[in-house]
Design an enzyme around this catalytic site. Structure first.
Site, short mmCIF file in Angstrom:
data_model
loop_
_atom_site.label_atom_id
_atom_site.label_comp_id
_atom_site.label_asym_id
_atom_site.label_seq_id
_atom_site.Cartn_x
_atom_site.Cartn_y
_atom_site.Cartn_z
CG ASP A 190 -2.07 -0.95 1.10
OD1 ASP A 190 -2.27 -1.51 0.01
OD2 ASP A 190 -2.78 -1.16 2.11
CE LYS A 238 -7.37 -0.30 -0.44
NZ LYS A 238 -8.69 -0.60 -1.04
CG MET A 245 -8.89 5.90 6.73
SD MET A 245 -9.58 4.36 6.08
CE MET A 245 -10.33 3.65 7.57
#
Length: 270
Positions: free
Chosen positions: A61, A82, A195
């Site tokens: 990632d 990602k 996130m």
């Protein structure tokens, strides 16, 4: 190499020899889901380090540092992306790639930032591999949600302040799939949000509406443990404004709760 650097390398080598580590062997046709930790190569576990030296296919990632990727010097590299807002492989395509590589008899490492089972979709990939009868193994990593706090002087738990820590995702804030932020606020326990930068104003407003005091200590930590690390400490009421003024962006963690105030108290000994 300087004498001191040679001495350090010798010391590390001697320590590893005394440990007498016997790494598990990565077999052809197997997939290992591994966590690379928060960013600094020093946070890599010995099991993951050994695994990277064995693989011939590495699916990694965006949050994995180039230094860690370089450990897999004999592997074919597959970049999955990602990172929020950046080009990435679709999750179904990643899973299909893992299955294909395994069926080709490759020794596969699927490397993620942090820990693969904490907001890393590792559980989904493991389930898909199990359904396809692909042998797999999970190598834990230091999750960013806890190690980033330690790296920036914020204890995740502190006697007299909290009895729990909530790990949450802010990805869906403001949508029908959102968390019940009011319920989280009512616990009175610190929350670490992954996130969530794109939705920071929504998240902070929801926590305030849920009953958290505007003066609640809060912080945004960017690129923890790396040379690019930055942190803004504010209050819940001012965090979104101060983070925007500082130009902070992902990858970042949002921390809300009394534990954040410990950073100033501990600063003298850091």
């Amino acid at each position: 190499m300087s004498g001191s650097a040679k001495d350090r390398n010798t010391t590390v080598g001697q320590a590893l020899a005394r440990l007498n580590l016997k790494p598990r062997q990565l077999e052809p046709g197997h997939v290992w889901l591994a966590g690379a930790g928060p960013g600094d190569p020093g946070c890599l576990t010995l099991d993951v380090l050994a695994a990277l030296g064995q693989c011939d296919a590495l699916v990694y990632d965006a949050l994995v540092s180039p230094e860690i990727v370089a450990v897999a010097e004999d592997a074919e590299l597959f970049y999955a992306g990602k990172r929020g807002g950046q080009p990435s492989m679709k999750q179904d395509d990643i899973t299909a790639l893992l299955v294909r590589l395994a069926r080709e008899g490759r020794r596969v490492i699927r490397l993620k930032g942090g820990d693969p089972y904490i907001f890393g979709r590792g559980g989904e990939e493991a389930l898909a591999l199990a359904r396809e009868n692909i042998p797999f193994h999970v190598l834990p990593g230091l999750t960013s949600g806890l190690s980033a706090l330690a790296a920036t002087g914020i204890p995740a738990t502190m006697r007299g302040i909290n009895k729990a820590v909530i790990l949450a995702t802010g990805h869906a804030a403001g949508t029908d799939d959102d968390l019940d932020w009011a319920a989280i606020a009512r616990t009175g326990q610190p929350v670490v949000i992954y996130m969530g930068m794109a939705n920071l104003p929504t998240i902070t407003a929801s926590l305030l509406e849920g009953g958290l005091a505007p003066s609640t200590p809060a912080a945004v930590i960017v690129a923890a443990t790396t040379p690019q690390e930055r942190i803004v400490v504010a209050t819940l009421a001012t965090l979104a404004e101060q983070a925007a003024a500082a130009g902070l962006a992902s990858p970042a963690l949002i921390v809300v709760g009394g534990i954040v105030a410990m950073r100033a108290a501990l600063a003298g000994g850091q």
